[in-house]
Design a protein around this motif. Sequence first.
Motif, PDB file in Angstrom:
ATOM      1  N   GLY A 332       0.810  -1.213   0.000  1.00  0.00           N
ATOM      2  CA  GLY A 332       0.000   0.000   0.000  1.00  0.00           C
ATOM      3  C   GLY A 332       0.841   1.260   0.000  1.00  0.00           C
ATOM      4  O   GLY A 332       0.479   2.270  -0.628  1.00  0.00           O
ATOM      5  N   ASN A 333       1.978   1.217   0.691  1.00  0.00           N
ATOM      6  CA  ASN A 333       2.881   2.374   0.684  1.00  0.00           C
ATOM      7  C   ASN A 333       3.377   2.674  -0.731  1.00  0.00           C
ATOM      8  O   ASN A 333       3.564   3.835  -1.114  1.00  0.00           O
ATOM      9  CB  ASN A 333       4.084   2.121   1.591  1.00  0.00           C
ATOM     10  CG  ASN A 333       3.732   2.123   3.062  1.00  0.00           C
ATOM     11  OD1 ASN A 333       2.644   2.555   3.453  1.00  0.00           O
ATOM     12  ND2 ASN A 333       4.635   1.635   3.883  1.00  0.00           N
ATOM     13  N   LEU A 334       3.626   1.608  -1.521  1.00  0.00           N
ATOM     14  CA  LEU A 334       4.090   1.813  -2.892  1.00  0.00           C
ATOM     15  C   LEU A 334       3.027   2.490  -3.742  1.00  0.00           C
ATOM     16  O   LEU A 334       3.345   3.258  -4.663  1.00  0.00           O
ATOM     17  CB  LEU A 334       4.490   0.471  -3.505  1.00  0.00           C
ATOM     18  CG  LEU A 334       5.687  -0.232  -2.852  1.00  0.00           C
ATOM     19  CD1 LEU A 334       5.914  -1.593  -3.488  1.00  0.00           C
ATOM     20  CD2 LEU A 334       6.945   0.622  -2.961  1.00  0.00           C
ATOM     21  N   VAL A 335       1.752   2.219  -3.440  1.00  0.00           N
ATOM     22  CA  VAL A 335       0.662   2.911  -4.134  1.00  0.00           C
ATOM     23  C   VAL A 335       0.657   4.390  -3.737  1.00  0.00           C
ATOM     24  O   VAL A 335       0.507   5.286  -4.584  1.00  0.00           O
ATOM     25  CB  VAL A 335      -0.690   2.254  -3.808  1.00  0.00           C
ATOM     26  CG1 VAL A 335      -1.828   3.008  -4.509  1.00  0.00           C
ATOM     27  CG2 VAL A 335      -0.682   0.792  -4.227  1.00  0.00           C
ATOM     28  N   ALA A 336       0.845   4.659  -2.445  1.00  0.00           N
ATOM     29  CA  ALA A 336       0.848   6.040  -1.963  1.00  0.00           C
ATOM     30  C   ALA A 336       1.972   6.853  -2.581  1.00  0.00           C
ATOM     31  O   ALA A 336       1.835   8.071  -2.781  1.00  0.00           O
ATOM     32  CB  ALA A 336       0.960   6.050  -0.436  1.00  0.00           C
ATOM     33  N   LEU A 337       3.094   6.203  -2.896  1.00  0.00           N
ATOM     34  CA  LEU A 337       4.231   6.927  -3.479  1.00  0.00           C
ATOM     35  C   LEU A 337       3.886   7.555  -4.824  1.00  0.00           C
ATOM     36  O   LEU A 337       4.522   8.533  -5.235  1.00  0.00           O
ATOM     37  CB  LEU A 337       5.427   5.991  -3.641  1.00  0.00           C
ATOM     38  CG  LEU A 337       6.212   5.642  -2.375  1.00  0.00           C
ATOM     39  CD1 LEU A 337       7.302   4.616  -2.696  1.00  0.00           C
ATOM     40  CD2 LEU A 337       6.837   6.881  -1.756  1.00  0.00           C
ATOM     41  N   ASN A 344       8.670   7.367  -7.113  1.00  0.00           N
ATOM     42  CA  ASN A 344       8.249   6.318  -8.033  1.00  0.00           C
ATOM     43  C   ASN A 344       7.557   5.213  -7.247  1.00  0.00           C
ATOM     44  O   ASN A 344       8.188   4.575  -6.401  1.00  0.00           O
ATOM     45  CB  ASN A 344       9.439   5.724  -8.783  1.00  0.00           C
ATOM     46  CG  ASN A 344      10.111   6.714  -9.696  1.00  0.00           C
ATOM     47  OD1 ASN A 344      10.790   7.626  -9.241  1.00  0.00           O
ATOM     48  ND2 ASN A 344       9.926   6.536 -10.998  1.00  0.00           N
ATOM     49  N   GLY A 345       6.284   5.015  -7.517  1.00  0.00           N
ATOM     50  CA  GLY A 345       5.543   3.960  -6.848  1.00  0.00           C
ATOM     51  C   GLY A 345       4.954   2.994  -7.843  1.00  0.00           C
ATOM     52  O   GLY A 345       5.447   2.841  -8.964  1.00  0.00           O
ATOM     53  N   LEU A 346       3.883   2.314  -7.440  1.00  0.00           N
ATOM     54  CA  LEU A 346       3.212   1.340  -8.287  1.00  0.00           C
ATOM     55  C   LEU A 346       1.715   1.602  -8.289  1.00  0.00           C
ATOM     56  O   LEU A 346       1.176   2.178  -7.337  1.00  0.00           O
ATOM     57  CB  LEU A 346       3.460  -0.085  -7.764  1.00  0.00           C
ATOM     58  CG  LEU A 346       4.905  -0.570  -7.636  1.00  0.00           C
ATOM     59  CD1 LEU A 346       4.925  -1.985  -7.070  1.00  0.00           C
ATOM     60  CD2 LEU A 346       5.630  -0.527  -8.969  1.00  0.00           C
ATOM     61  N   ALA A 351       1.031  -3.226  -7.259  1.00  0.00           N
ATOM     62  CA  ALA A 351       1.455  -3.423  -5.872  1.00  0.00           C
ATOM     63  C   ALA A 351       0.956  -4.755  -5.337  1.00  0.00           C
ATOM     64  O   ALA A 351       1.697  -5.488  -4.668  1.00  0.00           O
ATOM     65  CB  ALA A 351       0.954  -2.268  -5.003  1.00  0.00           C
ATOM     66  N   LEU A 352      -0.311  -5.101  -5.615  1.00  0.00           N
ATOM     67  CA  LEU A 352      -0.819  -6.398  -5.166  1.00  0.00           C
ATOM     68  C   LEU A 352      -0.013  -7.531  -5.789  1.00  0.00           C
ATOM     69  O   LEU A 352       0.283  -8.534  -5.129  1.00  0.00           O
ATOM     70  CB  LEU A 352      -2.297  -6.546  -5.524  1.00  0.00           C
ATOM     71  CG  LEU A 352      -2.917  -7.879  -5.098  1.00  0.00           C
ATOM     72  CD1 LEU A 352      -3.013  -7.985  -3.580  1.00  0.00           C
ATOM     73  CD2 LEU A 352      -4.300  -8.080  -5.737  1.00  0.00           C
TER      74      LEU A 352
END
Length: 431
Positions: A332-337, A344-346, A351-352
């Motif tokens: 979830g943190n990667l989505v927030a990024l 750079n996030g996902l 992410a899932l």
Amino acid sequence: MIRQFLLCAATALALAAPAAAQDFAITNATVATGDGSEPMENATVVVRNGRIVAASAGASAPAGMQVIDGAGKWVTPGIFSAVTNLGLSDVAAVSDSNDEAASGSPFSAALDVAPAINPTSQPLIVARADGITRASIAPRPASGIFGGQGAVIDLGADPEPITRARAFQVVALGEYGARLAGGGRTGTYAWLDNALREAIAYAAGRWQGEDAMLTRADAKALGPVVSGEQALYVEVERASDILQVLKLTRDFPRLDLVLLGVSEGWLVASDIAAAGVPVIADPLDDLPSGFDQLASTQSNIGRMRDAGVTVAIGRMAGGTGEQPRNARQYAGNLVALTRIPGANGLSWGQALATITSVPAQIAGFGGQLGTLSAGARADIVIWDSDPLEVGSAAEAVFIDGVRQPVDNHQSRLRDRYRDLDESDLPKAYDW
């Protein structure tokens, strides 16, 4: 007495027998298939004989099939925990209950975690209750740079957890490996090169035990690694070390490499992608904890994926290995990024995938685990809300189509003390 013993034994065998897979459909749910695509609203998942038949939006359940109403719920594949110690310890700080490493052993590569895994370990049972259905269990290098052979397990409530024994070999490079190899990276690379060459010699019948550094058991255990039959999981952080690992395939072209940790992977992401080597990254490395992690950034995973690297979340050290339930939060943190300028996030679906289909693919189960695609094994979790949000919880967990118990020591303590008033407290409480 004998009759009583036989009755008890028969009862124990009955309880240990695996339950039959159920045929059922989950309808009206928000469904994420785990393949990187975004969730589908008002979707249905159909399961027969422990396998996924279909997962699609707007479909209805087959006639006569048991139906689970998923209205207001989320449905995903079970979480695949990549590189963890589940089942190897009950209390990590108590050495007698901890089988993660064997620092005094004469063996290293020959060590095999499969016989040591305890399917009734409370950390494993708690992880199952939080939607983790499969895991890659890795030993920790201690008696040398090799940790031994890891296993892939299911977290089902049965006495046979092993999905695949001797699934991969673990080796530590970087700062940690250097300490194990005599205090410097030069020793690490010399040890690794010599070990792989001795394994080749052993497989060819040219191994001379009296002149070898490896034990016979270790040389034999590394045979599947040099032949490419068993993946080599390499713990490495620094960009320059990553490049050195990638060069190993020049001398040992059959190696099936997987990189672990990879804090500075974003600096050499194009090289990792070109080599086709997958990564199991620690999502918490946003600040350096050593000199081989000086370029750490939480954008590491997003930048590597943007460069074409196959990336999963996991690793033994830190929150994802010792507390694999945290992987959902980190995803979830990667989505927030994606909402932070310059980071750079996902996407949500990507992410899932880092905690479902991608670790399954890296472990050699692509299309069979970590996904809701047709034909995959029916590892399914029904969540009360978005599983990548911190407050969400698993309401039902299925492994191979069998619904699993989710009660555990923590939940029983919660139920015991949640509604107590002072008259129920132990008499010694007010001492």
